[in-house]
Scaffold this active site. Structure first.
Site, PDB file in Angstrom:
ATOM      1  N   HIS A   1       0.835  -1.201   0.000  1.00 44.65           N
ATOM      2  CA  HIS A   1       0.000   0.000   0.000  1.00 44.65           C
ATOM      3  C   HIS A   1       0.872   1.254   0.000  1.00 44.65           C
ATOM      4  O   HIS A   1       0.615   2.208  -0.731  1.00 44.65           O
ATOM      5  CB  HIS A   1      -0.886   0.043   1.261  1.00 44.65           C
ATOM      6  CG  HIS A   1      -1.854  -1.094   1.386  1.00 44.65           C
ATOM      7  ND1 HIS A   1      -1.989  -1.852   2.532  1.00 44.65           N
ATOM      8  CD2 HIS A   1      -2.736  -1.621   0.507  1.00 44.65           C
ATOM      9  CE1 HIS A   1      -2.926  -2.766   2.359  1.00 44.65           C
ATOM     10  NE2 HIS A   1      -3.386  -2.667   1.135  1.00 44.65           N
TER      11      HIS A   1
ATOM     12  N   LYS B   1     -17.819  -7.325   9.120  1.00 42.64           N
ATOM     13  CA  LYS B   1     -16.589  -8.042   9.421  1.00 42.64           C
ATOM     14  C   LYS B   1     -15.885  -7.423  10.615  1.00 42.64           C
ATOM     15  O   LYS B   1     -15.652  -6.214  10.634  1.00 42.64           O
ATOM     16  CB  LYS B   1     -15.621  -7.983   8.226  1.00 42.64           C
ATOM     17  CG  LYS B   1     -16.070  -8.767   7.021  1.00 42.64           C
ATOM     18  CD  LYS B   1     -14.909  -9.003   6.060  1.00 42.64           C
ATOM     19  CE  LYS B   1     -14.299  -7.717   5.535  1.00 42.64           C
ATOM     20  NZ  LYS B   1     -13.248  -7.926   4.533  1.00 42.64           N
TER      21      LYS B   1
ATOM     22  N   SER C   1      -2.781  -7.819   3.107  1.00 41.40           N
ATOM     23  CA  SER C   1      -3.144  -7.726   4.531  1.00 41.40           C
ATOM     24  C   SER C   1      -3.559  -9.103   5.059  1.00 41.40           C
ATOM     25  O   SER C   1      -3.254  -9.438   6.214  1.00 41.40           O
ATOM     26  CB  SER C   1      -4.280  -6.720   4.716  1.00 41.40           C
ATOM     27  OG  SER C   1      -3.876  -5.438   4.295  1.00 41.40           O
TER      28      SER C   1
ATOM     29  N   ARG D   1      -2.183  -6.213  -8.431  1.00 38.88           N
ATOM     30  CA  ARG D   1      -1.093  -7.155  -8.211  1.00 38.88           C
ATOM     31  C   ARG D   1      -1.102  -8.303  -9.215  1.00 38.88           C
ATOM     32  O   ARG D   1      -0.122  -8.571  -9.881  1.00 38.88           O
ATOM     33  CB  ARG D   1      -1.188  -7.715  -6.791  1.00 38.88           C
ATOM     34  CG  ARG D   1      -0.901  -6.669  -5.719  1.00 38.88           C
ATOM     35  CD  ARG D   1      -1.169  -7.214  -4.349  1.00 38.88           C
ATOM     36  NE  ARG D   1      -2.569  -7.669  -4.277  1.00 38.88           N
ATOM     37  CZ  ARG D   1      -3.107  -8.325  -3.274  1.00 38.88           C
ATOM     38  NH1 ARG D   1      -2.363  -8.625  -2.231  1.00 38.88           N
ATOM     39  NH2 ARG D   1      -4.366  -8.684  -3.290  1.00 38.88           N
TER      40      ARG D   1
END
Lengths: 160, 160, 160, 160, 160, 160
Positions: free
Chosen positions: D19, D43, D130, D92
């Site tokens: 990031h 979540k 993450s 990515r």
């Protein structure tokens, strides 16, 4: 004469304009299409099975060849019971493709007499999914571009 | 009664057991399938158009619903001329999928009345392509697992 | 004040409405965009460099911030010479992505000061490519949905 | 003068060097970047929103053009409220690409005035996420290669 | 004791640091690795087979377990002749994967006794390919980051 | 003499014929293979760890070089403790590939001495996964094509 019956399985939670487009484009291929709403005990659905059924029935009210049903078993077992010889599925992306290929090959292995038939979603529907629609509803966004009018107006009144 | 005619286009240079399997599995879907051999002026083919036509005709000799033809135009223009309402294609891998999606969407844009219908190749045929077969022939390898018997035996006698 | 200059490289053989859309959507990001037509000695282009240049200049006639140029070197070397700090590229499919990632990472390795910036093509442009357009022209099909009007009308008169 | 404001949305649970790299490389593109921590009621996050905010603020303490904020709505709604005209995202892998394409096209459909701008992660950051960092922390592994120093040292003291 | 012999096939036109890394990381797996330079009559190579052989031999001069050879046949036929029981390949991207899977499955079908063994390229080598290196050389760019020193210095003197 | 020890990690919930095939094909590569059943506290497994261990031990009863173990840590930490220098994994699809690449690169970064070695699943096993098997069991379908006989017969008696 062979009658061509296809099952179009899904959770349709909710039914989107992408689902709608695939079915309408598949009408010339088959003599009967059964839209089969899968009920998965493990997952709580966002919309009730009654609501999902009611909406899809309303959308295809004028189509004699289209039936709406629910099932709670392996898709391929359900299809076998209906006498269908085809499963109908839409393909949006290569991620979809990899997922559908696995399911399609398992189904073919379990019951070779039933063929899975695929249509590509239209480019302008590629990014539409029930998951995205639910996410937008959760945050009270506007889903009228993504679901049939009858669903959009009811969501607008009841959920937002 | 609507007659369901599909065009199965390809260069079939040569026809493989993968092509053969897709067609046989698609027989229940359609009333007529036209196997259409595309002749591309730019690319010299490995096998002559006469040989490719002869082989495919021999393979489907006993199938009344299957015709073999050649064309030298855009696939979609050819399909339109035959009166077909469907293009039939097999999908092997996600690379295939991306390629077919582009072609399918261009065709849909040029002539929306014709739908492209996809079947997944069987797992055991996923890796078979005409390109691989030609490569193996070039090095005098054994292609009998990859092409129908009639083609394998003729290649065995004439090319190896 | 930093001036943001981007190079949008391609062979544009021919320029499509997909290219056009990416550039117009990128206008708010940059202060100047140089549309750079790559001339590759190895490949004979379908349209001459003069024609390709003329068309793109005509399309962006009213945009002061857009320039049109040709180059015959590594893209990153060309960008360096212009003083641009950005390369602009469109992404259509995951096949595109894999290709662009390789190019982008090589460029970053050769000249880290220049960043490649990507926009996603619109869903309705995902399947449009110069290659497809040339293929359709070769068979005298209608490309007016795929290229800007000025190009379509000239192709219609001269090539079909 | 147009001011170029971008929102960089994410859950940043925790913020990684991937990031960090995207943001620093995007600084020349924009006049202001708002790092927007999405709070998803469904979540439970691994790190508290206070901790996530504190870490990111510390990392960019010396960057006037970078702000840190939280939001609890559709990303595109949040962006609209800030006056941003751009969303910034890193890509990515091709799996990422497919996911981001769907989100990007939904956002474009909901609010066409905002463009999503993508940078490729550096090759050496491609595998950092993450999710992976949380997994390693859970088993008390060493995450110092994957998160900025300030986060690594605090995790080292508090969680391992 | 079983001796583990692997063939590492490729055109190596030229050999890159990506190839070099895969071989060095595979040394603990095998007792002997044969780097096999495929000579394809159809394609003119950029570097001569003598040059390619000389370079690879120089790079692995100090490795007793590594041999360098050329072949002009199907890879799997060549491997069979050497007595190798393994093919060694590197995987960079999912595009690579799809390609390698087809080749691997054809090879497995032609000669089931030989297994293909795959290593992932390191993240920092993912974007390096012989094709890219040749493209950079063609435009007289600097390839020293992409090929072993011995190759880089010779290219620098002879080709640039 | 270097001893080649590989860890084959997974949750094996349950072990499939796909897993079985990868291990048998990897036997010539290694001197010892440790099948390591990962116990993830967060996820309740479908079959108990005792059952999973018992089944795998029974399947490989006659293979001296194969051991069965459980672990509850990062895979790479577990591998390090066993003295293994290799992780063994199967690759089915490009979705698999993207996932495995991330894990493989993280592992390489955490502990560079251990190499991950990949085999491609056979075409006929590409679509088989533990997830699919559990789904079929849940609906009381027949999984005998997908798991080793010993597992199939026990599932048949106990779960259906």
């Amino acid at each position: 004469m062979k009658e061509r019956i296809a099952v179009f399985p899904g959770s349709f939670d909710p039914f989107t304009i992408g689902h709608c487009s695939i079915i309408k484009r598949a009408i010339p291929v088959f003599d009967k299409i059964i839209i089969a709403i899968g009920l998965n005990d493990d997952k709580r659905s966002f919309f009730s099975k009654e609501k999902r059924t009611e909406w899809i029935k309303a959308i295809f009210r004028d189509y004699d060849m289209i039936e709406v049903d629910t099932f709670n078993s392996l898709t391929i077992e359900y299809a076998k019971k209906t006498g269908a010889k085809f499963l109908l599925r839409g393909l949006r992306t290569s991620a979809d493709f990899e997922f559908e290929r696995q399911i399609g090959q398992v189904n073919k292995s379990l019951y070779p007499e039933i063929e899975s038939i695929y249509l590509l979603t239209l480019p302008e529907h590629t990014y539409i999914s029930s998951t995205i629609v639910r996410e937008i509803i959760k945050y009270k966004g506007d889903v009228s571009r993504f679901v049939p009018d009858i669903i959009a107006s009811e969501i607008h009144h009841s959920y937002l």
